[in-house]
Structure formats: structure tokens, C-alpha cells
Design an enzyme around this catalytic site. Structure first.
Site, mmCIF file in Angstrom:
data_model
loop_
_atom_site.group_PDB
_atom_site.id
_atom_site.type_symbol
_atom_site.label_atom_id
_atom_site.label_comp_id
_atom_site.label_asym_id
_atom_site.label_seq_id
_atom_site.Cartn_x
_atom_site.Cartn_y
_atom_site.Cartn_z
ATOM 1 N N ASP A 35 0.829 -1.209 0.000
ATOM 2 C CA ASP A 35 0.000 0.000 0.000
ATOM 3 C C ASP A 35 0.867 1.265 0.000
ATOM 4 O O ASP A 35 1.994 1.253 0.497
ATOM 5 C CB ASP A 35 -0.902 -0.020 1.240
ATOM 6 C CG ASP A 35 -2.065 0.955 1.107
ATOM 7 O OD1 ASP A 35 -2.299 1.467 -0.005
ATOM 8 O OD2 ASP A 35 -2.731 1.206 2.120
ATOM 9 N N HIS A 52 2.785 3.493 -8.825
ATOM 10 C CA HIS A 52 2.590 2.072 -9.143
ATOM 11 C C HIS A 52 3.801 1.518 -9.892
ATOM 12 O O HIS A 52 4.205 0.378 -9.686
ATOM 13 C CB HIS A 52 1.316 1.881 -9.971
ATOM 14 C CG HIS A 52 0.064 2.213 -9.219
ATOM 15 N ND1 HIS A 52 -0.165 1.760 -7.942
ATOM 16 C CD2 HIS A 52 -1.031 2.955 -9.550
ATOM 17 C CE1 HIS A 52 -1.341 2.209 -7.515
ATOM 18 N NE2 HIS A 52 -1.880 2.936 -8.468
ATOM 19 N N LEU A 146 11.086 -20.551 -4.539
ATOM 20 C CA LEU A 146 10.090 -19.602 -4.035
ATOM 21 C C LEU A 146 8.854 -19.516 -4.943
ATOM 22 O O LEU A 146 8.986 -19.357 -6.154
ATOM 23 C CB LEU A 146 10.737 -18.216 -3.938
ATOM 24 C CG LEU A 146 9.785 -17.051 -3.621
ATOM 25 C CD1 LEU A 146 9.326 -17.106 -2.172
ATOM 26 C CD2 LEU A 146 10.458 -15.715 -3.911
HETATM 27 C C1 FPP Z 1 -2.009 0.193 -3.348
HETATM 28 O O1 FPP Z 1 -1.493 1.500 -3.239
HETATM 29 C C2 FPP Z 1 -1.375 -0.494 -4.463
HETATM 30 C C3 FPP Z 1 -2.027 -1.035 -5.523
HETATM 31 C C4 FPP Z 1 -3.480 -1.010 -5.678
HETATM 32 C C5 FPP Z 1 -1.267 -1.656 -6.627
HETATM 33 C C6 FPP Z 1 -0.094 -2.488 -6.223
HETATM 34 C C7 FPP Z 1 0.616 -2.969 -7.406
HETATM 35 C C8 FPP Z 1 1.961 -2.985 -7.529
HETATM 36 C C9 FPP Z 1 2.879 -2.554 -6.451
HETATM 37 C C10 FPP Z 1 2.597 -3.495 -8.768
HETATM 38 C C11 FPP Z 1 2.353 -4.949 -8.959
HETATM 39 C C12 FPP Z 1 3.218 -5.527 -9.977
HETATM 40 C C13 FPP Z 1 2.856 -6.498 -10.858
HETATM 41 C C14 FPP Z 1 3.860 -7.050 -11.739
HETATM 42 C C15 FPP Z 1 1.472 -6.995 -10.967
HETATM 43 P P1 FPP Z 1 -2.483 2.734 -3.401
HETATM 44 O O2 FPP Z 1 -2.523 3.120 -4.839
HETATM 45 O O3 FPP Z 1 -3.803 2.387 -2.809
HETATM 46 O O4 FPP Z 1 -1.760 3.832 -2.567
HETATM 47 P P2 FPP Z 1 -2.472 5.017 -1.762
HETATM 48 O O5 FPP Z 1 -3.209 4.382 -0.613
HETATM 49 O O6 FPP Z 1 -1.335 5.845 -1.322
HETATM 50 O O7 FPP Z 1 -3.381 5.725 -2.722
#
Ligand code: FPP
Length: 255
Positions: A35, A52, A146
Site C-alpha cells: 500500500d 505504481h 520460491l
Molecule cells: C495500493 O497503493 C497499491 C495497488 C493497488 C497496486 C499495487 C501494485 C503494484 C505494487 C505493482 C504490482 C506488480 C505487478 C507485476 C502486478 P495505493 O494506490 O492504494 O496507494 P495510496 O493508498 O497511497 O493511494
């Protein structure tokens, strides 16, 4: 070059913390709610999707750290069934990340014996997202190291309702008696089957919530939270979370 060395176990920021880990008490399954990508970007005056992208790059770093410890399963919550409510541009961006991540990283994942898996509903994902994930699963099918498990289009309540329905149908068809329904039967209906339940859940960004993630499977997991946003979370904090896990006494309701 720096990345290459780190992926193959060169020196990293976490080396000091790594030395404090008891290698005989490594959790089998670590799950992470990644997050804070949006806030990480906003703090820098960047669009949310830049967060992201940075978060995607961090997946590799933490996968390497989990691999170093010999963890069996690392589950990363990449997209929830609720994330479809976000603006279309953000959803589209997130759906394209697997097409960037896997072709770039797959050779090193294979070389490191990593197995790619996915927990979530395949239906609803764009074809290109699914293809990128399925290709990676196929390429790593013969590995036995893994398990890097992406929770993608995943939501725990939906998962449990689907499980309850499948059991109810079997009862209706007289294939099951009510008395046959127990924890192990129910667990087999879940999308995570046959993976073990997480021993440790990590959530970044300072939010102290589970957010519809593995509600059944987390029943006895240790929870560890950090204020760091996911793109800032390094192997150092990952190892610190493992050390804290090793200090906890897991009692499973007993004494
Ligand atoms: C939450 O942060 C994060 C997500 C919804 C996306 C997580 C995805 C990745 C880290 C990349 C994954 C990689 C692959 C290859 C699939 P948020 O956007 O809710 O953050 P905020 O709470 O600060 O708005």
C-alpha cells in the site's frame, strides 16, 4: 549492474538486518499488502501511476529478499476486486504492469528457480494481462523454489461466498452430508488452495486494516505494519519484519 548484483545476492541495504535472522525459523508464507503507491507519488508531485511503476520495481527487490531467506511462498496483493472502482486510467495502467514486469524479469526469475502463481479471478482481467501472467506461470512451471504468488483481481469475501456456494451445491446434489463440512473442506474451496496460510502479513503505508485480504487464511497470522510507502519499503524492513516475527510466540489459541 548494481541491480544484477543485488538480485544474485550481492551486498544490499538489508545486510545488517539479515545477519540477525534465525535461518531455522523462517516463515513458510509471507503475504504483503503493498500500500501507499499513490501517496508516494503525490508526495513527489508525480501522477499516482508513477507510484505504481515504482512499486512494481520494488516487487523484484522484495522477491530477491524472500528468496535469500528460503521463504516458500511470497504473496503480493497487486489488485483487489474493489480496485476496479478506481479511475479507468489508473486501472488500465495497473492492468498493463504485468506486460512490463514479466518479460523484463522472467529470465532472472527462472534463473533463481522462482515459480509464478496467481490467486484471483481470471474472468474480468483483460486478455493481455492474463496472457502476461499465464506465460510467466508456464515459463516457471518446472521450478521448485520460491512461489511468487500475485493476488490479482482477488477479494476474500467473494472467495468465501463462492466456496460456500460450491459446498451448498454438493450438499444439494447429495454428494456431501452437512456433517462433512469442516475447516479443511472449506479451505479446499478457496483460491489459495493448496498454499499454506500466511504466517506473516506485512502492510505498508501506515494503514492498519486487512482490506478484504485472505480473511480466512489470516486467522492465525502474525501482523506487521510499517508507515513506509511500498516503493520505499526495502529488504532492510523486510528482514526486520521477519526478525520481529521470530520474536513472537505463536499460540494458536493455546497457552
Ligand atoms: C495500493 O497503493 C497499491 C495497488 C493497488 C497496486 C499495487 C501494485 C503494484 C505494487 C505493482 C504490482 C506488480 C505487478 C507485476 C502486478 P495505493 O494506490 O492504494 O496507494 P495510496 O493508498 O497511497 O493511494
Amino acid at each position: 549492474m548494481k541491480q544484477f548484483k543485488r538480485w544474485f545476492g550481492g551486498r544490499s541495504e538489508g545486510d545488517e538486518a539479515l545477519a540477525g535472522i534465525d535461518m531455522d525459523n523462517i516463515p513458510d508464507h509471507v503475504a504483503v499488502i503493498m500500500d501507499g503507491n499513490g501517496r508516494w507519488a503525490q508526495k513527489r508531485g508525480l501522477p499516482r501511476v508513477a507510484g505504481h511503476h515504482s512499486g512494481m520495481k520494488n516487487v523484484k527487490k522484495i522477491t530477491m529478499a524472500a528468496n535469500t531467506l528460503g521463504i516458500r511462498v511470497l504473496t503480493l496483493y497487486a489488485f483487489s476486486t474493489e480496485n476496479w472502482k478506481r479511475p479507468k486510467e489508473e486501472v488500465d495502467y495497473l492492468m498493463k504492469l504485468p506486460m512490463e514486469f514479466f518479460p523484463k524479469e522472467i529470465d532472472e526469475l527462472v534463473a533463481n528457480n522462482v515459480q509464478i502463481r496467481m490467486t484471483g479471478w481470471r474472468e474480468g482481467l483483460p486478455d493481455y494481462t492474463l496472457k502476461a501472467v499465464e506465460d510467466a506461470i508456464e515459463r516457471t512451471r518446472h521450478n521448485d523454489g520460491l512461489i511468487l504468488n500475485f493476488a490479482l483481481n482477488y477479494g476474500s469475501r467473494k472467495e468465501m461466498i463462492a466456496g460456500i456456494r460450491s459446498i451448498a451445491e454438493r450438499v444439494k446434489r447429495n454428494e456431501l452430508e452437512l456433517e462433512d463440512i469442516d475447516e479443511s473442506l472449506f479451505a479446499k474451496t478457496l483460491l489459495t488452495d493448496p498454499l499454506p496460510d500466511p504466517d506473516l502479513l506485512i502492510r505498508t503505508s501506515g494503514e492498519l486494516r486487512i482490506s478484504n485480504f485472505m480473511l480466512w487464511q489470516l486467522a492465525y497470522s502474525e501482523l506487521w505494519f510499517t508507515d513506509l510507502y511500498w516503493p520505499d519499503f526495502t529488504e532492510k524492513e523486510f528482514y526486520e519484519a521477519i526478525i520481529e516475527y521470530q520474536r513472537r510466540a505463536r499460540r494458536y489459541g493455546g497457552l
